[in-house]
Design a protein around this motif. Sequence first.
Motif, PDB file in Angstrom:
ATOM      1  N   PRO A 112       0.914  -1.194  -0.108  1.00 44.63           N
ATOM      2  CA  PRO A 112      -0.032  -0.384   0.042  1.00 44.63           C
ATOM      3  C   PRO A 112       1.107   1.041   0.071  1.00 44.63           C
ATOM      4  O   PRO A 112       1.935   0.920   0.489  1.00 44.63           O
ATOM      5  CB  PRO A 112      -0.443   0.028   1.435  1.00 44.63           C
ATOM      6  CG  PRO A 112      -0.209  -1.289   2.056  1.00 44.63           C
ATOM      7  CD  PRO A 112       0.709  -2.002   1.535  1.00 44.63           C
ATOM      8  N   VAL A 113       0.224   2.236  -0.677  1.00 46.14           N
ATOM      9  CA  VAL A 113       1.576   3.720  -0.639  1.00 46.14           C
ATOM     10  C   VAL A 113       0.321   4.280   0.881  1.00 46.14           C
ATOM     11  O   VAL A 113      -0.495   4.847  -0.060  1.00 46.14           O
ATOM     12  CB  VAL A 113       1.464   4.414  -2.441  1.00 46.14           C
ATOM     13  CG1 VAL A 113       2.193   5.450  -2.121  1.00 46.14           C
ATOM     14  CG2 VAL A 113       1.967   2.944  -3.184  1.00 46.14           C
ATOM     15  N   PRO A 114       1.016   4.931   1.149  1.00 49.49           N
ATOM     16  CA  PRO A 114       0.222   5.633   2.655  1.00 49.49           C
ATOM     17  C   PRO A 114      -0.184   6.547   2.120  1.00 49.49           C
ATOM     18  O   PRO A 114       0.613   7.626   0.933  1.00 49.49           O
ATOM     19  CB  PRO A 114       1.050   5.842   3.543  1.00 49.49           C
ATOM     20  CG  PRO A 114       2.719   4.795   3.033  1.00 49.49           C
ATOM     21  CD  PRO A 114       2.632   4.337   2.022  1.00 49.49           C
ATOM     22  N   ALA A 115      -0.950   7.907   2.469  1.00 51.77           N
ATOM     23  CA  ALA A 115      -1.131   9.077   1.828  1.00 51.77           C
ATOM     24  C   ALA A 115      -0.410  10.207   2.173  1.00 51.77           C
ATOM     25  O   ALA A 115      -0.001  10.713   1.389  1.00 51.77           O
ATOM     26  CB  ALA A 115      -2.120   9.134   2.626  1.00 51.77           C
ATOM     27  N   ARG A 116       0.559   9.953   3.189  1.00 50.30           N
ATOM     28  CA  ARG A 116       1.750  10.659   3.409  1.00 50.30           C
ATOM     29  C   ARG A 116       3.161  10.724   2.505  1.00 50.30           C
ATOM     30  O   ARG A 116       3.979  11.434   3.425  1.00 50.30           O
ATOM     31  CB  ARG A 116       2.246  10.752   5.307  1.00 50.30           C
ATOM     32  CG  ARG A 116       2.592   9.686   5.010  1.00 50.30           C
ATOM     33  CD  ARG A 116       2.826   9.280   6.778  1.00 50.30           C
ATOM     34  NE  ARG A 116       3.838   8.332   7.132  1.00 50.30           N
ATOM     35  CZ  ARG A 116       4.979   7.060   6.123  1.00 50.30           C
ATOM     36  NH1 ARG A 116       5.271   8.403   5.480  1.00 50.30           N
ATOM     37  NH2 ARG A 116       4.743   6.516   6.648  1.00 50.30           N
ATOM     38  N   ALA A 117       2.740   9.336   1.818  1.00 52.41           N
ATOM     39  CA  ALA A 117       3.808   9.260   0.866  1.00 52.41           C
ATOM     40  C   ALA A 117       3.892  10.405  -0.502  1.00 52.41           C
ATOM     41  O   ALA A 117       3.652  10.545  -1.092  1.00 52.41           O
ATOM     42  CB  ALA A 117       3.646   8.146  -0.006  1.00 52.41           C
ATOM     43  N   HIS A 122       9.008   7.728  -3.558  1.00 54.25           N
ATOM     44  CA  HIS A 122       8.866   6.023  -2.349  1.00 54.25           C
ATOM     45  C   HIS A 122       9.617   5.151  -1.903  1.00 54.25           C
ATOM     46  O   HIS A 122       9.553   4.675  -1.198  1.00 54.25           O
ATOM     47  CB  HIS A 122       7.826   5.146  -3.482  1.00 54.25           C
ATOM     48  CG  HIS A 122       6.049   6.101  -4.059  1.00 54.25           C
ATOM     49  ND1 HIS A 122       5.539   4.999  -4.758  1.00 54.25           N
ATOM     50  CD2 HIS A 122       5.668   7.880  -3.717  1.00 54.25           C
ATOM     51  CE1 HIS A 122       4.572   6.389  -4.387  1.00 54.25           C
ATOM     52  NE2 HIS A 122       4.304   7.086  -4.147  1.00 54.25           N
ATOM     53  N   ASP A 125       9.449   6.966   1.308  1.00 55.78           N
ATOM     54  CA  ASP A 125       8.485   6.824   2.351  1.00 55.78           C
ATOM     55  C   ASP A 125       7.910   5.565   1.892  1.00 55.78           C
ATOM     56  O   ASP A 125       6.313   5.212   2.801  1.00 55.78           O
ATOM     57  CB  ASP A 125       7.433   7.768   1.977  1.00 55.78           C
ATOM     58  CG  ASP A 125       7.972   9.195   2.353  1.00 55.78           C
ATOM     59  OD1 ASP A 125       8.918   8.611   2.961  1.00 55.78           O
ATOM     60  OD2 ASP A 125       7.728  10.258   0.907  1.00 55.78           O
ATOM     61  N   VAL A 126       7.692   4.376   1.224  1.00 52.45           N
ATOM     62  CA  VAL A 126       7.305   3.185   1.100  1.00 52.45           C
ATOM     63  C   VAL A 126       7.866   1.716   1.066  1.00 52.45           C
ATOM     64  O   VAL A 126       7.454   0.990   1.918  1.00 52.45           O
ATOM     65  CB  VAL A 126       6.396   3.221  -0.108  1.00 52.45           C
ATOM     66  CG1 VAL A 126       5.389   2.021  -0.604  1.00 52.45           C
ATOM     67  CG2 VAL A 126       5.306   4.162  -0.894  1.00 52.45           C
ATOM     68  N   ARG A 133      10.460  -3.551   7.613  1.00 53.55           N
ATOM     69  CA  ARG A 133       9.380  -4.761   8.744  1.00 53.55           C
ATOM     70  C   ARG A 133       9.781  -6.263   7.620  1.00 53.55           C
ATOM     71  O   ARG A 133       9.836  -6.740   9.407  1.00 53.55           O
ATOM     72  CB  ARG A 133       8.059  -4.432   8.118  1.00 53.55           C
ATOM     73  CG  ARG A 133       7.389  -2.736   8.281  1.00 53.55           C
ATOM     74  CD  ARG A 133       5.986  -2.692   7.925  1.00 53.55           C
ATOM     75  NE  ARG A 133       5.170  -4.036   8.511  1.00 53.55           N
ATOM     76  CZ  ARG A 133       3.495  -4.115   8.001  1.00 53.55           C
ATOM     77  NH1 ARG A 133       3.542  -3.486   7.767  1.00 53.55           N
ATOM     78  NH2 ARG A 133       3.056  -4.748   8.789  1.00 53.55           N
ATOM     79  N   GLY A 144       0.481  -7.128   2.289  1.00 59.38           N
ATOM     80  CA  GLY A 144       0.089  -6.204   1.793  1.00 59.38           C
ATOM     81  C   GLY A 144      -0.720  -7.863   0.901  1.00 59.38           C
ATOM     82  O   GLY A 144      -0.567  -8.814   1.229  1.00 59.38           O
TER      83      GLY A 144
END
Length: 262
Positions: A112-117, A122, A125-126, A133, A144
Motif C-alpha cells: 500500500p502507498v500511504p497518503a502521506r507518501a 517512494h 516513504d514506501v 518490516r 499487502g
Amino acid sequence: MPVLTLLTDFGTADGYVAELKGVLASAAPGVPVVDATHDIPPQDVEAARLALARYWRRFPPGTVHLAVVDPGVGSARAALAVESDERFLVGPDNGVLSPALLRAGARAVRLPVPARAAPTFHGRDVFAPAAARLALGTPLDDLGPPCDAPVVRRTPEARRLPDGGVEGCVITVDRFGNAVTNLLAGPASLRPGAVLEAGGRVVPVARVYADVAAGAAVALAGSSGLLEVAVRDGSAARVLGLARGARVVLRSGGAAAGGAGA
C-alpha cells in the motif's frame, strides 16, 4: 541478524541515500545495511536488473534487498515486496526485481502507498519502511495483497545463424568498459580458434586478459558466466564503439552457444 542491501540510481551527492538509511535505522535499528551500488545510471531499470541479478543470491537466506530505480514513481505502477529463494526483495513493479521473480516458487505482494507518501520519493516513504518490516521478521503476506502478474524483464536470447554462428548482443557495459553479452561462455565459445565478431572487428576468445597484448581486444568468460568483450588495459566500449544492444556473433566451428536466462 538479517542483512539489508541497497541498490539505487541516487548517487551519493544529494542526501537521498542518507534519507533511506535514516528510515531503516529508525525502523530496524541494528540491522546491518550493505550498499550494493548507488551508481546505476539514472532511470536505467535494465542496468539495475542486471546488477541485482549478480548478487542477490550471494547473500544469506533472510536477506532483504531494497532496489529503487523507479522512473514511474508516483504513477499507477505497483510497489512490490517479493519472497524468493528464502530471501526478500522490495522495489517498484517495473522489472527491476525480475531476477527473483523468475525463480520457481517466488511470491509477490502489492505494498500500500500511504497518503502521506511523497509522490516523488517512494523509496523513502514506501519501500524502506516495508524493507525494515521484513528485516524484523514481518511475514510477506502481512505487507499487502498478492500481486499475481508482476512485470518481468528477460535477457534476450541468442540465436543460431544458418552459417553456424551464434548471434547475440551486448546487454550491459561495466565501469571498466567491458561489454557483457548474452552469450553463455560454454565449451563452444572456449574451444581453440573461437572468435567473436564485435564492433566491426574479429576478436579472439581467450581465457584471461593477459593472454593478449596491452591495448588489444579480447573476448573471455566473465565471472557471471557470460562472454564479455574487453580491451586489455582499456575500454572495449570506447575502442570498439560498443553499447547496449550492439550485435555480436560467435564463431566457434559450428557449435552453438546458449543464451542467457537471467
